[in-house]
Design a protein around this motif. Structure first.
Motif, PDB file in Angstrom:
ATOM      1  N   SER A 139      -2.730   4.966  21.771  1.00 48.99           N
ATOM      2  CA  SER A 139      -3.207   3.733  22.396  1.00 48.99           C
ATOM      3  C   SER A 139      -3.932   4.006  23.694  1.00 48.99           C
ATOM      4  N   GLY A 140      -3.436   4.951  24.472  1.00 55.97           N
ATOM      5  CA  GLY A 140      -3.918   5.175  25.826  1.00 55.97           C
ATOM      6  C   GLY A 140      -2.998   4.526  26.847  1.00 55.97           C
ATOM      7  N   SER A 141      -3.277   4.776  28.124  1.00 57.26           N
ATOM      8  CA  SER A 141      -2.470   4.219  29.209  1.00 57.26           C
ATOM      9  C   SER A 141      -2.805   2.747  29.435  1.00 57.26           C
ATOM     10  N   ARG A 142      -1.831   2.027  29.936  1.00 58.03           N
ATOM     11  CA  ARG A 142      -1.980   0.590  30.129  1.00 58.03           C
ATOM     12  C   ARG A 142      -2.917   0.267  31.299  1.00 58.03           C
ATOM     13  N   ARG A 143      -2.716   0.905  32.441  1.00 53.70           N
ATOM     14  CA  ARG A 143      -3.549   0.709  33.635  1.00 53.70           C
ATOM     15  C   ARG A 143      -3.695  -0.784  33.985  1.00 53.70           C
ATOM     16  N   GLY A 144      -2.572  -1.491  33.948  1.00 50.25           N
ATOM     17  CA  GLY A 144      -2.560  -2.893  34.312  1.00 50.25           C
ATOM     18  C   GLY A 144      -2.998  -3.843  33.212  1.00 50.25           C
ATOM     19  N   MET A 145      -3.315  -3.327  32.044  1.00 49.19           N
ATOM     20  CA  MET A 145      -3.826  -4.155  30.944  1.00 49.19           C
ATOM     21  C   MET A 145      -2.694  -4.937  30.281  1.00 49.19           C
ATOM     22  N   ASP A 146      -2.960  -6.209  29.959  1.00 51.49           N
ATOM     23  CA  ASP A 146      -1.963  -7.000  29.249  1.00 51.49           C
ATOM     24  C   ASP A 146      -1.986  -6.656  27.762  1.00 51.49           C
ATOM     25  N   ASN A 147      -0.929  -7.022  27.062  1.00 44.94           N
ATOM     26  CA  ASN A 147      -0.797  -6.660  25.650  1.00 44.94           C
ATOM     27  C   ASN A 147      -1.922  -7.222  24.793  1.00 44.94           C
ATOM     28  N   GLU A 148      -2.272  -8.458  25.014  1.00 46.18           N
ATOM     29  CA  GLU A 148      -3.290  -9.085  24.179  1.00 46.18           C
ATOM     30  C   GLU A 148      -4.620  -8.345  24.274  1.00 46.18           C
ATOM     31  N   THR A 149      -5.005  -7.981  25.482  1.00 47.04           N
ATOM     32  CA  THR A 149      -6.247  -7.222  25.660  1.00 47.04           C
ATOM     33  C   THR A 149      -6.133  -5.861  24.992  1.00 47.04           C
ATOM     34  N   GLY A 150      -4.984  -5.230  25.136  1.00 44.04           N
ATOM     35  CA  GLY A 150      -4.783  -3.928  24.510  1.00 44.04           C
ATOM     36  C   GLY A 150      -4.897  -3.975  23.004  1.00 44.04           C
ATOM     37  N   TRP A 151      -4.266  -4.968  22.397  1.00 46.33           N
ATOM     38  CA  TRP A 151      -4.364  -5.115  20.936  1.00 46.33           C
ATOM     39  C   TRP A 151      -5.803  -5.361  20.495  1.00 46.33           C
ATOM     40  N   ASN A 152      -6.479  -6.272  21.193  1.00 48.83           N
ATOM     41  CA  ASN A 152      -7.859  -6.597  20.824  1.00 48.83           C
ATOM     42  C   ASN A 152      -8.775  -5.383  20.955  1.00 48.83           C
ATOM     43  N   ASN A 153      -8.604  -4.620  22.033  1.00 45.07           N
ATOM     44  CA  ASN A 153      -9.446  -3.442  22.226  1.00 45.07           C
ATOM     45  C   ASN A 153      -9.172  -2.373  21.178  1.00 45.07           C
ATOM     46  N   CYS A 154      -7.899  -2.193  20.846  1.00 42.91           N
ATOM     47  CA  CYS A 154      -7.557  -1.204  19.817  1.00 42.91           C
ATOM     48  C   CYS A 154      -8.143  -1.607  18.462  1.00 42.91           C
ATOM     49  N   VAL A 155      -8.071  -2.878  18.128  1.00 40.26           N
ATOM     50  CA  VAL A 155      -8.653  -3.348  16.867  1.00 40.26           C
ATOM     51  C   VAL A 155     -10.154  -3.055  16.849  1.00 40.26           C
ATOM     52  N   GLU A 156     -10.819  -3.362  17.930  1.00 41.49           N
ATOM     53  CA  GLU A 156     -12.262  -3.146  18.011  1.00 41.49           C
ATOM     54  C   GLU A 156     -12.617  -1.667  17.874  1.00 41.49           C
ATOM     55  N   GLY A 157     -11.825  -0.813  18.498  1.00 38.95           N
ATOM     56  CA  GLY A 157     -12.123   0.613  18.455  1.00 38.95           C
ATOM     57  C   GLY A 157     -11.745   1.290  17.158  1.00 38.95           C
ATOM     58  N   LEU A 158     -10.680   0.823  16.536  1.00 42.60           N
ATOM     59  CA  LEU A 158     -10.161   1.487  15.343  1.00 42.60           C
ATOM     60  C   LEU A 158     -10.801   1.021  14.047  1.00 42.60           C
ATOM     61  N   MET A 159     -11.187  -0.241  13.979  1.00 41.49           N
ATOM     62  CA  MET A 159     -11.625  -0.800  12.707  1.00 41.49           C
ATOM     63  C   MET A 159     -12.773  -0.024  12.055  1.00 41.49           C
ATOM     64  N   PRO A 160     -13.827   0.333  12.791  1.00 39.10           N
ATOM     65  CA  PRO A 160     -14.900   1.099  12.134  1.00 39.10           C
ATOM     66  C   PRO A 160     -14.427   2.444  11.601  1.00 39.10           C
ATOM     67  N   LEU A 161     -13.488   3.063  12.300  1.00 37.47           N
ATOM     68  CA  LEU A 161     -12.974   4.350  11.845  1.00 37.47           C
ATOM     69  C   LEU A 161     -12.109   4.185  10.602  1.00 37.47           C
ATOM     70  N   LEU A 162     -11.347   3.103  10.539  1.00 41.08           N
ATOM     71  CA  LEU A 162     -10.488   2.883   9.382  1.00 41.08           C
ATOM     72  C   LEU A 162     -11.307   2.668   8.119  1.00 41.08           C
ATOM     73  N   ASP A 163     -12.447   2.012   8.253  1.00 43.77           N
ATOM     74  CA  ASP A 163     -13.330   1.861   7.094  1.00 43.77           C
ATOM     75  C   ASP A 163     -13.749   3.226   6.567  1.00 43.77           C
ATOM     76  N   HIS A 164     -14.178   4.093   7.487  1.00 46.50           N
ATOM     77  CA  HIS A 164     -14.613   5.427   7.068  1.00 46.50           C
ATOM     78  C   HIS A 164     -13.433   6.250   6.549  1.00 46.50           C
ATOM     79  N   ALA A 165     -12.303   6.189   7.271  1.00 45.27           N
ATOM     80  CA  ALA A 165     -11.136   6.969   6.871  1.00 45.27           C
ATOM     81  C   ALA A 165     -10.632   6.553   5.495  1.00 45.27           C
ATOM     82  N   GLN A 166     -10.694   5.265   5.201  1.00 50.42           N
ATOM     83  CA  GLN A 166     -10.233   4.799   3.889  1.00 50.42           C
ATOM     84  C   GLN A 166     -11.101   5.379   2.776  1.00 50.42           C
TER      85      GLN A 166
END
Length: 295
Positions: A139-166
């Motif tokens: 996930s990376g370090s929080r650095r003051g980030m709230d959970n909702e922002t963290g989840w949204n950012n992870c989804v944005e970053g991971l989704m294109p890779l998951l398409d390729h990985a699948q």
């Protein structure tokens, strides 16, 4: 794993020559509850693995041979340059990693996305070409980030890779780590956090690495959480708590009960030892751990 400071420090301290360690014969091993021959029984319910970094002072080829004798079928957290070495000894790489992977600079920060997506795409292709099914991520370090922002950012970053990985039949596996003792400020520090990310991604090739040691520190209730969240988990790590050392009765976790609970969920992935051995004979400590986790 990657840029995990405690692990890198250990590896540096263990950086001794390849020829300094003699690998003992296991035919005369004694002093444990379960004999090696039993652990090598083909009816074993466990797919045993072990994390390379914990035994980094043993030359990899010799370590792979010793692991094979102990009934271990895979080695965890290997880089591309190491895959062929263990495969030549008949073992698999159960979790791929690489130098670019960072615990602190992960998918929760959009500034990392372009670099991570480029590098992970290459690693996914290398893993697929070598029949490796799991690639680790963080996930990376929080650095003051709230959970909702963290989840949204992870989804944005991971989704294109998951398409390729699948398309390459590769699973991205995010490790859950404690932020209390070993990895201050790490974001994915509770099972529920990782499970919520998995729900939002809703992809069969995104899973969690449930580290028993780390989650004991953060939340306890290990067996209950394994039962509740097992659909999102495809990999486990072990270590004793406190101390992150052997998993015997010198620490507080009841590993036979935990392993049984894992098996009761229908789990058929890898359980990888990730404890830092304190025994003079480190392979004896690994032998003991495999015995404890073999039901």
């Amino acid at each position: 794993m990657a840029k995990d400071q405690s692990r890198r420090t250990l590896l540096k301290n263990l950086g001794i020559g390849a020829g300094l360690l003699a690998i003992p014969s296991f035919s005369n091993a004694s002093g444990f509850d379960i004999a090696i021959n039993n652990r090598q029984d083909s009816t074993s319910k466990i797919n045993h693995s072990v994390c390379r970094w914990c035994f980094a002072d043993i030359p990899l080829k010799e370590f792979a041979k010793a692991c094979r004798e102990l009934g271990i079928s895979a080695i965890d957290l290997l880089k591309p340059s190491e895959w062929e070495i263990v495969q030549e000894e008949g073992l698999a790489c159960s979790m791929a990693t690489d130098d670019f992977i960072s615990l602190t600079d992960g998918f929760n920060d959009p500034e990392n996305h372009q670099k991570l997506q480029t590098s992970y795409r290459e690693l996914i292709d290398k893993a697929a070409d070598n029949n490796i099914e799991n690639v680790i991520c963080f996930s990376g370090s929080r650095r003051g980030m709230d959970n909702e922002t963290g989840w949204n950012n992870c989804v944005e970053g991971l989704m294109p890779l998951l398409d390729h990985a699948q398309s390459r039949k590769v699973t991205l596996v995010m490790e859950l780590l404690n932020s209390k003792v070993n990895h201050p400020d790490y974001m994915a520090d509770h099972t529920s956090w990782g499970a919520e990310l998995a729900r939002r991604l809703d992809r069969p090739n995104f899973k969690l690495l449930y580290d028993i040691y780390h989650m004991q520190i953060m939340e306890g209730d290990v067996i209950r959480n394994i039962r509740e969240f097992h659909p999102y988990i495809n990999h486990y790590h072990t270590a004793g708590n406190p101390g992150r050392n052997e998993i015997n009765n010198s620490q507080e976790l009841n590993y036979p009960a935990i392993i049984q609970a894992i098996l009761d969920t229908g789990f058929n992935g890898y359980i990888a030892q990730e404890f830092i051995p304190t025994y003079d004979n480190k392979l004896k400590a690994l032998e003991e751990a495999i015995g404890i986790c073999t039901l």
